[in-house]
Scaffold this motif. Structure first.
Motif, PDB file in Angstrom:
ATOM      1  N   LEU A  17       5.696 -10.345   9.942  1.00 21.45           N
ATOM      2  CA  LEU A  17       6.525 -10.821   8.831  1.00 21.45           C
ATOM      3  C   LEU A  17       5.719 -11.709   7.894  1.00 21.45           C
ATOM      4  N   ILE A  18       4.945 -12.620   8.436  1.00 22.31           N
ATOM      5  CA  ILE A  18       4.129 -13.507   7.595  1.00 22.31           C
ATOM      6  C   ILE A  18       3.133 -12.702   6.770  1.00 22.31           C
ATOM      7  N   LEU A  19       2.481 -11.730   7.382  1.00 21.89           N
ATOM      8  CA  LEU A  19       1.536 -10.866   6.658  1.00 21.89           C
ATOM      9  C   LEU A  19       2.251 -10.106   5.544  1.00 21.89           C
ATOM     10  N   ARG A  20       3.396  -9.530   5.878  1.00 18.75           N
ATOM     11  CA  ARG A  20       4.167  -8.775   4.883  1.00 18.75           C
ATOM     12  C   ARG A  20       4.589  -9.661   3.714  1.00 18.75           C
ATOM     13  N   LEU A  21       5.123 -10.833   4.033  1.00 15.95           N
ATOM     14  CA  LEU A  21       5.591 -11.728   2.973  1.00 15.95           C
ATOM     15  C   LEU A  21       4.452 -12.248   2.107  1.00 15.95           C
ATOM     16  N   PHE A  23       1.319 -11.152   1.428  1.00 14.99           N
ATOM     17  CA  PHE A  23       0.651 -10.229   0.514  1.00 14.99           C
ATOM     18  C   PHE A  23       1.614  -9.599  -0.484  1.00 14.99           C
ATOM     19  N   SER A  24       2.838  -9.354  -0.067  1.00 11.39           N
ATOM     20  CA  SER A  24       3.797  -8.754  -0.990  1.00 11.39           C
ATOM     21  C   SER A  24       4.219  -9.721  -2.084  1.00 11.39           C
ATOM     22  N   ILE A  25       4.478 -10.960  -1.719  1.00 13.33           N
ATOM     23  CA  ILE A  25       4.862 -11.945  -2.737  1.00 13.33           C
ATOM     24  C   ILE A  25       3.730 -12.163  -3.726  1.00 13.33           C
ATOM     25  N   LEU A  26       2.508 -12.261  -3.222  1.00 20.66           N
ATOM     26  CA  LEU A  26       1.370 -12.431  -4.130  1.00 20.66           C
ATOM     27  C   LEU A  26       1.197 -11.226  -5.053  1.00 20.66           C
ATOM     28  N   MET A  27       1.446 -10.024  -4.539  1.00 23.63           N
ATOM     29  CA  MET A  27       1.318  -8.830  -5.382  1.00 23.63           C
ATOM     30  C   MET A  27       2.434  -8.761  -6.414  1.00 23.63           C
ATOM     31  N   GLU A  63       3.041  -2.375  -7.517  1.00 24.30           N
ATOM     32  CA  GLU A  63       2.995  -3.829  -7.592  1.00 24.30           C
ATOM     33  C   GLU A  63       4.373  -4.497  -7.576  1.00 24.30           C
ATOM     34  N   LEU A  64       5.436  -3.717  -7.675  1.00 21.00           N
ATOM     35  CA  LEU A  64       6.784  -4.290  -7.592  1.00 21.00           C
ATOM     36  C   LEU A  64       7.633  -3.611  -6.518  1.00 21.00           C
ATOM     37  N   VAL A  65       7.783  -2.297  -6.616  1.00 18.51           N
ATOM     38  CA  VAL A  65       8.672  -1.583  -5.697  1.00 18.51           C
ATOM     39  C   VAL A  65       8.125  -1.610  -4.273  1.00 18.51           C
ATOM     40  N   ALA A  66       6.863  -1.212  -4.098  1.00 22.19           N
ATOM     41  CA  ALA A  66       6.281  -1.184  -2.745  1.00 22.19           C
ATOM     42  C   ALA A  66       6.307  -2.575  -2.093  1.00 22.19           C
ATOM     43  N   PRO A  67       5.892  -3.637  -2.789  1.00 23.24           N
ATOM     44  CA  PRO A  67       5.970  -4.958  -2.157  1.00 23.24           C
ATOM     45  C   PRO A  67       7.400  -5.370  -1.793  1.00 23.24           C
ATOM     46  N   LEU A  68       8.371  -5.026  -2.634  1.00 19.99           N
ATOM     47  CA  LEU A  68       9.760  -5.349  -2.300  1.00 19.99           C
ATOM     48  C   LEU A  68      10.208  -4.616  -1.037  1.00 19.99           C
ATOM     49  N   LEU A  69       9.828  -3.345  -0.922  1.00 20.24           N
ATOM     50  CA  LEU A  69      10.159  -2.591   0.285  1.00 20.24           C
ATOM     51  C   LEU A  69       9.490  -3.199   1.510  1.00 20.24           C
ATOM     52  N   ILE A  70       8.243  -3.618   1.354  1.00 17.84           N
ATOM     53  CA  ILE A  70       7.506  -4.236   2.462  1.00 17.84           C
ATOM     54  C   ILE A  70       8.187  -5.537   2.885  1.00 17.84           C
ATOM     55  N   ALA A 119      -5.206  -5.422   3.593  1.00 18.10           N
ATOM     56  CA  ALA A 119      -3.917  -5.962   4.053  1.00 18.10           C
ATOM     57  C   ALA A 119      -2.869  -4.858   4.044  1.00 18.10           C
ATOM     58  N   GLY A 120      -2.884  -4.040   3.007  1.00 14.72           N
ATOM     59  CA  GLY A 120      -1.954  -2.911   2.954  1.00 14.72           C
ATOM     60  C   GLY A 120      -2.174  -1.951   4.103  1.00 14.72           C
ATOM     61  N   LEU A 121      -3.428  -1.671   4.418  1.00 15.51           N
ATOM     62  CA  LEU A 121      -3.717  -0.794   5.563  1.00 15.51           C
ATOM     63  C   LEU A 121      -3.242  -1.426   6.867  1.00 15.51           C
ATOM     64  N   ALA A 122      -3.489  -2.720   7.028  1.00 16.74           N
ATOM     65  CA  ALA A 122      -3.051  -3.407   8.251  1.00 16.74           C
ATOM     66  C   ALA A 122      -1.530  -3.327   8.378  1.00 16.74           C
ATOM     67  N   ILE A 123      -0.823  -3.559   7.302  1.00 16.07           N
ATOM     68  CA  ILE A 123       0.642  -3.480   7.329  1.00 16.07           C
ATOM     69  C   ILE A 123       1.089  -2.062   7.648  1.00 16.07           C
ATOM     70  N   ALA A 124       0.396  -1.072   7.096  1.00 17.10           N
ATOM     71  CA  ALA A 124       0.748   0.333   7.380  1.00 17.10           C
ATOM     72  C   ALA A 124       0.590   0.648   8.862  1.00 17.10           C
ATOM     73  N   PHE A 125      -0.451   0.145   9.479  1.00 18.84           N
ATOM     74  CA  PHE A 125      -0.663   0.414  10.903  1.00 18.84           C
ATOM     75  C   PHE A 125       0.255  -0.422  11.798  1.00 18.84           C
ATOM     76  N   LEU A 126       0.585  -1.634  11.365  1.00 22.04           N
ATOM     77  CA  LEU A 126       1.432  -2.517  12.167  1.00 22.04           C
ATOM     78  C   LEU A 126       2.919  -2.215  12.044  1.00 22.04           C
ATOM     79  N   GLY A 127       3.338  -1.776  10.866  1.00 24.85           N
ATOM     80  CA  GLY A 127       4.755  -1.579  10.615  1.00 24.85           C
ATOM     81  C   GLY A 127       5.449  -2.910  10.365  1.00 24.85           C
ATOM     82  N   SER A 128       6.763  -2.855  10.265  1.00 22.70           N
ATOM     83  CA  SER A 128       7.511  -4.065   9.909  1.00 22.70           C
ATOM     84  C   SER A 128       7.786  -4.968  11.098  1.00 22.70           C
TER      85      SER A 128
END
Length: 140
Positions: A17-21, A23-27, A63-70, A119-128
């Motif tokens: 969750l911390i990783l997702r939040l 990088f997504s918020i920064l993007m 930069e908006l939709v994907a980070p919001l989904l993440i 970070a995006g790759l790490a999130i893709a491999f880790l999932g939510s």
């Protein structure tokens, strides 16, 4: 002491969750800037490379939709791959020569884009993980 610390810190879903939040918020700041200021710069880069300018609107997806989904934990893995692809495209459009440079402070020239890409790759491999607005794991 070490075992206690490891037990307390063993929270992989919280780490996801911390990783997702983070990088997504920064993007989202990048995407918000383009939403307010426009994408003329990106469209110009695309046309310089012989690509149609309308592809620039894809930046809003990355930069908006994907980070919001993440952030929400919805289709996290595909959204994270879109996130990473956006950074790869930015790197290729802006200056691939940055890969051979260091900045004034010793950072790798392409470091900012590389950090988001990986970070995006790490999130893709880790999932939510379990922290998602979706209860059904198939939607995470």
């Amino acid at each position: 002491m070490v075992n206690w610390f490891n037990r307390v810190m063993d929270r992989p879903d919280l780490g996801k969750l911390i990783l997702r939040l983070a990088f997504s918020i920064l993007m989202i700041f990048h995407g918000w800037h383009k939403l307010i200021g426009g994408i003329d710069y990106i469209q110009g880069l695309l046309t310089q490379h012989g690509l149609p300018g309308f592809i620039g609107y894809g930046v809003f997806l990355g930069e908006l939709v994907a980070p919001l989904l993440i952030i929400l934990g919805i289709f996290t893995r595909p959204a994270a791959l879109v996130f990473s692809f956006t950074m790869l495209a930015a790197y290729l459009l802006i200056d691939p020569g940055k890969a051979l440079m260091l900045t004034k402070v010793g950072a790798w020239g392409a470091e900012d884009m590389a950090v988001y890409f990986f970070a995006g790759l790490a999130i893709a491999f880790l999932g939510s993980g379990r922290y998602s607005v979706m209860k059904d794991p198939n939607w995470r």
